[in-house]
Write a protein that holds these residues in place. Structure first.
Motif, mmCIF file in Angstrom:
data_model
loop_
_atom_site.group_PDB
_atom_site.id
_atom_site.type_symbol
_atom_site.label_atom_id
_atom_site.label_comp_id
_atom_site.label_asym_id
_atom_site.label_seq_id
_atom_site.Cartn_x
_atom_site.Cartn_y
_atom_site.Cartn_z
ATOM 1 N N LEU A 188 0.925 -1.138 -0.115
ATOM 2 C CA LEU A 188 -0.012 0.145 -0.190
ATOM 3 C C LEU A 188 1.009 1.479 -0.054
ATOM 4 N N ILE A 189 2.050 1.333 0.822
ATOM 5 C CA ILE A 189 2.570 2.159 0.669
ATOM 6 C C ILE A 189 3.444 2.760 -0.470
ATOM 7 N N LEU A 190 3.879 1.627 -1.099
ATOM 8 C CA LEU A 190 4.539 1.517 -2.424
ATOM 9 C C LEU A 190 3.485 2.227 -3.570
ATOM 10 N N LEU A 191 2.306 1.714 -3.383
ATOM 11 C CA LEU A 191 1.315 2.188 -4.523
ATOM 12 C C LEU A 191 1.034 3.668 -4.186
ATOM 13 N N LEU A 192 0.961 3.964 -2.854
ATOM 14 C CA LEU A 192 0.159 5.344 -2.692
ATOM 15 C C LEU A 192 1.284 6.324 -3.087
ATOM 16 N N LEU A 193 2.472 6.175 -2.747
ATOM 17 C CA LEU A 193 3.626 7.016 -2.856
ATOM 18 C C LEU A 193 4.013 7.028 -4.448
ATOM 19 N N LEU A 194 3.778 6.023 -5.157
ATOM 20 C CA LEU A 194 3.807 6.108 -6.523
ATOM 21 C C LEU A 194 2.909 6.789 -7.079
ATOM 22 N N LEU A 195 1.648 7.149 -6.732
ATOM 23 C CA LEU A 195 0.596 7.750 -7.197
ATOM 24 C C LEU A 195 0.757 9.229 -6.878
ATOM 25 N N ILE A 196 1.243 9.491 -5.657
ATOM 26 C CA ILE A 196 1.474 10.862 -5.072
ATOM 27 C C ILE A 196 2.578 11.458 -6.046
ATOM 28 N N PHE A 197 3.677 10.711 -5.930
ATOM 29 C CA PHE A 197 4.944 11.262 -6.355
ATOM 30 C C PHE A 197 5.366 11.217 -7.706
ATOM 31 N N ARG A 198 4.710 10.092 -8.182
ATOM 32 C CA ARG A 198 5.233 9.413 -9.454
ATOM 33 C C ARG A 198 6.558 8.977 -9.734
ATOM 34 N N SER A 199 7.256 8.555 -8.486
ATOM 35 C CA SER A 199 8.511 8.365 -8.517
ATOM 36 C C SER A 199 8.820 6.992 -7.683
ATOM 37 N N PRO A 200 9.306 5.995 -8.263
ATOM 38 C CA PRO A 200 9.859 4.977 -7.458
ATOM 39 C C PRO A 200 10.785 4.761 -6.555
ATOM 40 N N VAL A 201 11.659 5.773 -6.842
ATOM 41 C CA VAL A 201 12.708 6.300 -5.679
ATOM 42 C C VAL A 201 12.170 6.695 -4.435
ATOM 43 N N ILE A 202 11.219 7.459 -4.478
ATOM 44 C CA ILE A 202 10.294 8.155 -3.253
ATOM 45 C C ILE A 202 9.562 7.032 -2.665
ATOM 46 N N ALA A 203 8.917 6.267 -3.567
ATOM 47 C CA ALA A 203 8.091 5.003 -3.139
ATOM 48 C C ALA A 203 8.764 4.208 -2.426
ATOM 49 N N LEU A 204 10.108 3.804 -2.485
ATOM 50 C CA LEU A 204 11.028 2.726 -2.021
ATOM 51 C C LEU A 204 11.753 3.320 -0.850
ATOM 52 N N LEU A 205 11.741 4.854 -0.667
ATOM 53 C CA LEU A 205 12.258 5.497 0.411
ATOM 54 C C LEU A 205 12.222 5.063 1.703
ATOM 55 N N PRO A 206 10.785 5.152 1.918
ATOM 56 C CA PRO A 206 10.354 4.682 3.315
ATOM 57 C C PRO A 206 10.388 3.162 3.702
ATOM 58 N N ILE A 207 10.311 2.454 2.462
ATOM 59 C CA ILE A 207 10.402 0.921 3.004
ATOM 60 C C ILE A 207 11.969 0.449 3.134
ATOM 61 N N VAL A 208 12.670 1.257 2.590
ATOM 62 C CA VAL A 208 14.197 0.967 2.955
ATOM 63 C C VAL A 208 14.665 1.597 4.102
ATOM 64 N N VAL A 209 14.091 2.718 4.174
ATOM 65 C CA VAL A 209 14.713 3.431 5.574
ATOM 66 C C VAL A 209 14.048 2.703 6.853
ATOM 67 N N ILE A 210 12.665 2.659 6.799
ATOM 68 C CA ILE A 210 12.186 1.934 8.038
ATOM 69 C C ILE A 210 12.475 0.471 8.171
ATOM 70 N N GLY A 211 12.554 -0.202 6.884
ATOM 71 C CA GLY A 211 13.107 -1.532 7.157
ATOM 72 C C GLY A 211 14.673 -1.750 7.752
ATOM 73 N N ALA A 212 15.110 -0.755 7.564
ATOM 74 C CA ALA A 212 16.742 -0.851 8.122
ATOM 75 C C ALA A 212 16.506 -0.472 9.748
ATOM 76 N N VAL A 213 15.708 0.625 10.000
ATOM 77 C CA VAL A 213 15.805 0.791 11.385
ATOM 78 C C VAL A 213 14.811 -0.020 12.195
ATOM 79 N N SER A 214 13.901 -0.899 11.576
ATOM 80 C CA SER A 214 13.172 -1.691 12.293
ATOM 81 C C SER A 214 13.950 -2.595 13.266
ATOM 82 N N THR A 215 15.136 -3.138 12.673
ATOM 83 C CA THR A 215 16.388 -3.646 13.653
ATOM 84 C C THR A 215 16.418 -3.237 14.816
#
Length: 711
Positions: A188-215
């Motif tokens: 859902l985060i990927l889809l909505l961010l793609l629709l909002i910013f039309r950029s896969p980089v921004i769409a992946l940014l929260p996934i990568v960052v939050i996935g990393a700090v979840s540890t």
């Protein structure tokens, strides 16, 4: 402060990223394993009667093994069990007992009772005291496999239910639900961010960052839980995942929207990021502070599950905040405008016709918007009056098709509903109890309305403690069973105790009775403390004694509307008996804390517009125009991530998911977007009394571009 932080991070992005890598590695290497428990009694303090009964039972019968599972047999055609069928059940139970399955200490079939539609075989399992001990779960799995092998060629079908089987099914349901929630949240985060910013980089940014700090989050929670002996409830894991991704994405969105706005204003990439941190940093930090305070107020709870949930969720939000203000700006400063690739839309200010029109309408008629939004909140809040808490955490935490749930319902064909979890009445004396005392006492218990059966007592080795197994007519977690234990059973157990003896009532239903009392205590303590602390945060941020009052009033209306919407859907439309008893506390925290997030963001922008010389109504219109899209996007993503909990397949997470997502939607799209700015416009300059936070002033200037180019 935030200008200096932004400047430091943007000047030294690799140092910032390196520091985070070291922190992640250190926490991962040193943190203990995070374990959870489903034992509800572990969350209550010792002064409650159910806990006193459990302690007495453990002391008097240290080696006792009550049936932890029940094998339920019935004919495949639904006919009554005949003599030959009963003999087959006896044979199967004997074979399973002789098989010496690991950690299965005994299986004994009992004769068919009542209408002979079912026959049961209670199963004793190795007793466990550590929530991370999986021996009972493994034993139930082995028993189910062996049972199905024995049924081949017979006219019978059977399944395993009881507390151990329900715990196993709940764990498996939770694991499946967590996987579904994780996939749905990320998707859902990927889809909505793609629709909002039309950029896969921004769409992946929260996934990568939050996935990393979840540890870091999981490690810190494990460290704190071990240090303070906090009991982590198994349902917290799902909530943690959604909170971390949902809130973390919100903070990243707040930053990126302002970053894009500064780029469109003509600033270069590095200066724009410092400006973004400078302008939105205080609002994000204050919003996170309100959420953290609300979560930490749970440490005042009587219930251990909430005392553990508070710090766990607070750690998640704190780490998400730090990552949002340091790690994300560092990464974006390296990428520059490539973060928007391949879209070029960031270069052009959109017309924003819808939000501009809404802003103009609110500025012209704030009273109409306030009445419409407030009226909707009040109407929904009216349904909250009929809220009924339910304590069905066992079947509610598994799907209706799980084996334990199916065969628990099958038991009702012939036996009292309480047979899966009998209550324990413990009679204690300083002298050995006589047979006459025990018989008289047992007779008194059998006469209690709502009691289906009372077993012959089990005596301690010195005969000073007697344990009466009381089977209730209603399911252990039902309203009827709770009412029976709270009133007539406890009253009879205490009043009928012979002279010189004392009695306590234990068991799962007794635990739920005490849970209810503990929750009422928490409503009186946790809610007001959290509200007061959040108001202090608002007062410090806004430099006002007026604004915090109506902002919190709007949040309370949002809470009432959320509870009312949940009651309307689950109790009135789906005809459920009630909502999970923990829901009001969880809703309060998320709706009040996260709802305050959006209020802070809107009012902070409104104040910014007022400082640029606009009158209150014009400032409210501009705030909605510029901040409306941010709140809409953040609310949509956060509500959507919590709504993913409804896909988990059990009532507990479904109700939580609906309630929290509905609450966030109400907070974003009704309260923060319309109700709060409309009220602020109506109150005008008096909203900032006794300070002058809306007084016109020169905007804070970020550091010059040439100061940011060095690495």
């Amino acid at each position: 402060m935030f200008a200096r932080l932004g400047s430091l991070v943007v000047r030294r992005p690799w140092w910032t990223i390196g520091a985070w890598v070291l922190i992640i590695a250190a926490v991962a290497a040193t943190a203990p394993k995070l374990t959870a428990t489903t034992d509800q009694s572990a969350f209550l303090p010792s002064h409650y009667e159910s806990i006193q009964a459990a302690q007495l039972q453990e002391k008097a019968f240290p080696n006792a093994t009550a049936p932890a599972a029940i094998v339920v047999f019935e004919r495949t055609d639904g006919a009554p069990i005949g003599a030959a069928d009963a003999a087959t059940v006896e044979t199967i139970a004997g074979q399973l007992d002789q098989a010496k399955l690991k950690d299965v200490t005994g299986i004994q079939a009992v004769p068919p009772t009542g209408n002979r539609l079912i026959q049961i075989a209670p199963v004793e399992l190795t007793k466990i005291t550590n929530p991370s001990d999986t021996r009972q779960n493994d034993a139930v799995k082995a028993l189910r496999t062996a049972l199905q092998d024995k049924l081949h060629g017979t006219s019978l079908k059977a399944g395993v239910t009881g507390s151990a089987a329900q715990a196993l099914d709940a764990q498996e349901s939770s694991s499946k639900g967590l996987a579904i929630i994780g996939i749905a949240t990320v998707g859902l985060i990927l889809l909505l961010l793609l629709l909002i910013f039309r950029s896969p980089v921004i769409a992946l940014l929260p996934i990568v960052v939050i996935g990393a700090v979840s540890t870091v989050v999981n490690g810190l929670i494990a460290i704190v839980s071990k240090a303070f002996d906090l009991k982590i409830d198994s349902s917290i894991t799902s909530i943690l995942l959604v909170v971390l991704f949902g809130v973390g994405t919100d903070y990243i969105l707040f930053l990126m929207f302002r970053y894009r706005e500064r780029l469109r204003a003509g600033e270069d990439a590095k200066t724009a990021m410092v400006s973004a941190v400078t302008r939105v940093g205080e609002a994000i930090a204050s919003a996170a502070g309100a959420v953290i305070i609300a979560f930490m107020a749970l440490t005042l709870s009587t219930l251990g599950m909430f005392r553990a949930m508070g710090p766990a969720l607070a750690i998640s939000v704190a780490v998400a905040l730090l990552a949002g203000l340091t790690l994300v700006p560092a990464i974006v400063s390296l990428l520059g405008t490539k973060v928007f690739w391949p879209s070029k839309a960031w270069k052009v200010e959109p017309k924003g016709a819808k939000f501009a029109a809404l802003g103009r309408g609110l500025g012209r008629r704030p009273a109409v918007f306030a009445v419409a939004a407030g009226g909707l909140l009040i109407v929904l809040s009216a349904f909250a009056i009929s809220f009924n808490p339910t304590f069905d955490l066992t079947s509610g935490s598994t799907s209706d098709t799980s084996e334990s749930t199916v065969y628990s319902k099958e038991l009702l064909k012939s036996l009292p509903a309480g047979v899966t979890q009998p209550s324990d009445v413990l009679l204690q004396s300083s002298n050995p109890l006589s047979k006459d005392q025990l018989d008289t006492y047992r007779t008194a218990l059998t006469k209690v309305d709502g009691v289906g059966d009372v077993s012959q007592p089990t005596l301690s080795p010195d005969s000073t403690v007697a344990d009466f197994k009381v089977t209730l007519k209603s399911a252990p977690e039902s309203d009827q069973a709770i009412a029976t234990v709270r009133g007539p059973l406890r009253d009879a157990a205490h009043s009928a105790a012979p002279a010189g003896t004392t009695a306590v009532v234990g068991g799962l239903t007794s635990v739920f009775v005490d849970f209810q009392d503990a929750m009422n205590h928490d409503y009186r303590i946790v809610f007001p403390v959290a509200a007061i602390l959040i108001m202090i945060v608002l007062a410090l941020l806004l430099r006002s004694l007026v604004a915090p009052w109506y902002l919190m009033a709007s949040v309370f209306l949002g809470f009432g509307a959320t509870l009312g919407a949940s009651v309307l859907v689950f109790q009135h439309l789906q005809h459920n008996s009630g909502l999970i008893f923990t829901l009001p506390v969880i809703m309060y925290l998320f709706v009040v804390a996260l709802g305050t997030d959006y209020n802070i963001l809107m009012v902070a922008r409104l104040r910014e517009e007022a400082r640029e010389g606009h009158d209150p109504k014009r400032a409210a219109a501009l705030a909605l125009h510029h901040t409306g899209p941010t709140i809409a996007a953040a609310g949509l993503i956060l509500a959507g991530t919590f709504a993913s909990m409804m896909l988990a397949g059990n009532a507990v997470l479904s109700q939580m998911g609906f309630a929290i997502s509905a609450g966030i939607a109400i907070a974003a799209f009704v309260m923060a977007m319309f109700f709060t700015p409309a009220l602020t416009a109506l109150i005008g300059h008096r909203a900032w009394w006794p300070g002058h936070a809306d007084a016109q002033r020169e905007p804070e200037q970020p550091e010059r571009e040439e100061q940011l180019t060095s690495v």
